[in-house]
Design a protein around this motif. Structure first.
Motif, PDB file in Angstrom:
ATOM      1  N   ILE A  14       0.842  -1.202   0.000  1.00  0.00           N
ATOM      2  CA  ILE A  14       0.000   0.000   0.000  1.00  0.00           C
ATOM      3  C   ILE A  14       0.879   1.254   0.000  1.00  0.00           C
ATOM      4  O   ILE A  14       0.625   2.218  -0.739  1.00  0.00           O
ATOM      5  CB  ILE A  14      -0.946  -0.013   1.214  1.00  0.00           C
ATOM      6  N   ALA A  15       1.938   1.232   0.823  1.00  0.00           N
ATOM      7  CA  ALA A  15       2.872   2.364   0.843  1.00  0.00           C
ATOM      8  C   ALA A  15       3.553   2.526  -0.502  1.00  0.00           C
ATOM      9  O   ALA A  15       3.813   3.648  -0.962  1.00  0.00           O
ATOM     10  CB  ALA A  15       3.910   2.163   1.948  1.00  0.00           C
ATOM     11  N   ALA A  16       3.837   1.401  -1.169  1.00  0.00           N
ATOM     12  CA  ALA A  16       4.507   1.447  -2.474  1.00  0.00           C
ATOM     13  C   ALA A  16       3.622   2.124  -3.517  1.00  0.00           C
ATOM     14  O   ALA A  16       4.120   2.871  -4.367  1.00  0.00           O
ATOM     15  CB  ALA A  16       4.866   0.036  -2.927  1.00  0.00           C
ATOM     16  N   VAL A  17       2.331   1.860  -3.475  1.00  0.00           N
ATOM     17  CA  VAL A  17       1.404   2.495  -4.413  1.00  0.00           C
ATOM     18  C   VAL A  17       1.468   4.018  -4.269  1.00  0.00           C
ATOM     19  O   VAL A  17       1.523   4.761  -5.265  1.00  0.00           O
ATOM     20  CB  VAL A  17      -0.033   1.985  -4.176  1.00  0.00           C
ATOM     21  N   ILE A  18       1.481   4.491  -3.021  1.00  0.00           N
ATOM     22  CA  ILE A  18       1.560   5.935  -2.775  1.00  0.00           C
ATOM     23  C   ILE A  18       2.914   6.476  -3.216  1.00  0.00           C
ATOM     24  O   ILE A  18       3.012   7.532  -3.860  1.00  0.00           O
ATOM     25  CB  ILE A  18       1.321   6.228  -1.285  1.00  0.00           C
ATOM     26  N   GLY A  65      -1.681  -4.816  -6.974  1.00  0.00           N
ATOM     27  CA  GLY A  65      -3.069  -5.199  -6.710  1.00  0.00           C
ATOM     28  C   GLY A  65      -3.240  -6.701  -6.654  1.00  0.00           C
ATOM     29  O   GLY A  65      -3.968  -7.221  -5.787  1.00  0.00           O
ATOM     30  N   CYS A  66      -2.570  -7.407  -7.554  1.00  0.00           N
ATOM     31  CA  CYS A  66      -2.664  -8.869  -7.558  1.00  0.00           C
ATOM     32  C   CYS A  66      -2.095  -9.459  -6.270  1.00  0.00           C
ATOM     33  O   CYS A  66      -2.677 -10.380  -5.680  1.00  0.00           O
ATOM     34  CB  CYS A  66      -1.925  -9.434  -8.769  1.00  0.00           C
ATOM     35  N   ALA A  70      -4.026 -11.445  -3.344  1.00  0.00           N
ATOM     36  CA  ALA A  70      -3.583 -12.795  -2.988  1.00  0.00           C
ATOM     37  C   ALA A  70      -3.342 -12.909  -1.485  1.00  0.00           C
ATOM     38  O   ALA A  70      -3.721 -13.912  -0.859  1.00  0.00           O
ATOM     39  CB  ALA A  70      -2.315 -13.142  -3.763  1.00  0.00           C
ATOM     40  N   ILE A  71      -2.704 -11.894  -0.896  1.00  0.00           N
ATOM     41  CA  ILE A  71      -2.440 -11.929   0.543  1.00  0.00           C
ATOM     42  C   ILE A  71      -3.745 -11.908   1.328  1.00  0.00           C
ATOM     43  O   ILE A  71      -3.932 -12.685   2.281  1.00  0.00           O
ATOM     44  CB  ILE A  71      -1.543 -10.739   0.950  1.00  0.00           C
ATOM     45  N   TRP A 175       4.061 -12.468  -5.548  1.00  0.00           N
ATOM     46  CA  TRP A 175       3.002 -13.006  -6.407  1.00  0.00           C
ATOM     47  C   TRP A 175       3.525 -13.275  -7.809  1.00  0.00           C
ATOM     48  O   TRP A 175       3.234 -14.323  -8.396  1.00  0.00           O
ATOM     49  CB  TRP A 175       1.822 -12.027  -6.487  1.00  0.00           C
ATOM     50  N   LEU A 176       4.310 -12.375  -8.340  1.00  0.00           N
ATOM     51  CA  LEU A 176       4.809 -12.529  -9.702  1.00  0.00           C
ATOM     52  C   LEU A 176       5.666 -13.778  -9.840  1.00  0.00           C
ATOM     53  O   LEU A 176       5.605 -14.480 -10.848  1.00  0.00           O
ATOM     54  CB  LEU A 176       5.604 -11.292 -10.110  1.00  0.00           C
ATOM     55  N   ALA A 177       6.462 -14.071  -8.825  1.00  0.00           N
ATOM     56  CA  ALA A 177       7.343 -15.242  -8.879  1.00  0.00           C
ATOM     57  C   ALA A 177       6.572 -16.550  -8.726  1.00  0.00           C
ATOM     58  O   ALA A 177       7.000 -17.589  -9.246  1.00  0.00           O
ATOM     59  CB  ALA A 177       8.404 -15.138  -7.792  1.00  0.00           C
ATOM     60  N   LEU A 178       5.426 -16.514  -8.037  1.00  0.00           N
ATOM     61  CA  LEU A 178       4.706 -17.743  -7.700  1.00  0.00           C
ATOM     62  C   LEU A 178       3.445 -17.965  -8.528  1.00  0.00           C
ATOM     63  O   LEU A 178       2.910 -19.080  -8.553  1.00  0.00           O
ATOM     64  CB  LEU A 178       4.308 -17.717  -6.215  1.00  0.00           C
TER      65      LEU A 178
END
Length: 240
Positions: A14-18, A65-66, A70-71, A175-178
């Protein structure tokens, strides 16, 4: 590990999105022709700045978002969790391997650090800050704040932000790796192009530094020379 996903990784996304919003979107619109006094872009970064910023945000936010979804699905175990995980993973049991890797933490730290620097540069430069390389009317050479540490701190922040995004989203346990996306030719191609695009952007920003120095030196002359003498480093103090 489950608790670290909810208490650390989820808030970090969430912090990364901001932080990406701060880093990748200009605080000011591109200068109009009548506002640019002597120079108005011409380099590749200037030309792709606006479209490239929105592309970067759309792509990065999709991946964030993905993983957020997933989390949440993995943690809440709601009636819809199985359906969500089936959409997000080619093999839904892989969701149990979502983890908080040191590479992710390094990436998040770099991104937040980069965004903080960028925000400080926006505040310091005010209306003079544009993604387009331009000399505006009544332009002043700003030599205080972060510009008293290195001459191009906004590029330092951008490089840190881009590197941070790549490390976060490509880290083991992400998520991208898995998800299985990288198991398909299309997925590998898309993510490969995206990664190369970001690396080329980083190279583009580094190559822009001497161009911007040349423009400022020509415009401000002795004032720029004095600043360069006091602030000899362009991107990293005592290193570069």
């Amino acid at each position: 590990m489950a608790s670290s996903l909810a208490t650390v990784k989820l808030p970090a996304h969430i912090a990364a999105v901001i932080a990406e919003y701060v880093s990748f979107l200009s605080p000011n619109p591109p200068p109009k022709k009548e506002e640019a006094q002597k120079y108005n872009g011409g380099d590749l970064i200037s030309k792709i700045a606006t479209a490239g910023s929105y592309f970067a945000l759309a792509f990065a936010w999709s991946i964030h978002g993905c993983e957020i979804a997933a989390i949440l699905a993995q943690q809440t175990r709601s009636p819809s969790s199985s359906a969500i995980l089936s959409l997000l993973f080619s093999r839904p049991p892989a969701a149990s391997k979502l983890s908080l890797h040191p590479t992710f933490l390094l990436g998040a730290s770099l991104l937040l650090f980069g965004a903080a620097i960028r925000k400080a540069c926006y505040t310091t430069l005010g209306r003079y800050f544009t993604f387009q390389l331009a000399i505006l009317k009544q332009h002043k050479l700003v030599t205080w704040g972060p510009y008293a540490v290195v001459r191009h701190p906004s590029y330092t922040g951008m490089l840190a932000s881009i590197a941070g995004v790549l490390l976060m989203q490509l880290s083991p346990g992400s998520w991208l790796a898995l998800s299985g996306v990288l198991d398909t030719r299309l997925g590998r191609t898309v993510i490969g192009v995206w990664t190369v695009w970001n690396v080329l952007l980083m190279i583009g920003f580094v190559r822009r530094v001497p161009k911007e120095d040349a423009v400022l030196r020509k415009e401000f002359g002795a004032q720029w020379e004095e600043w360069a003498r006091k602030v000899p480093y362009t991107l990293i103090p005592y290193v570069w």
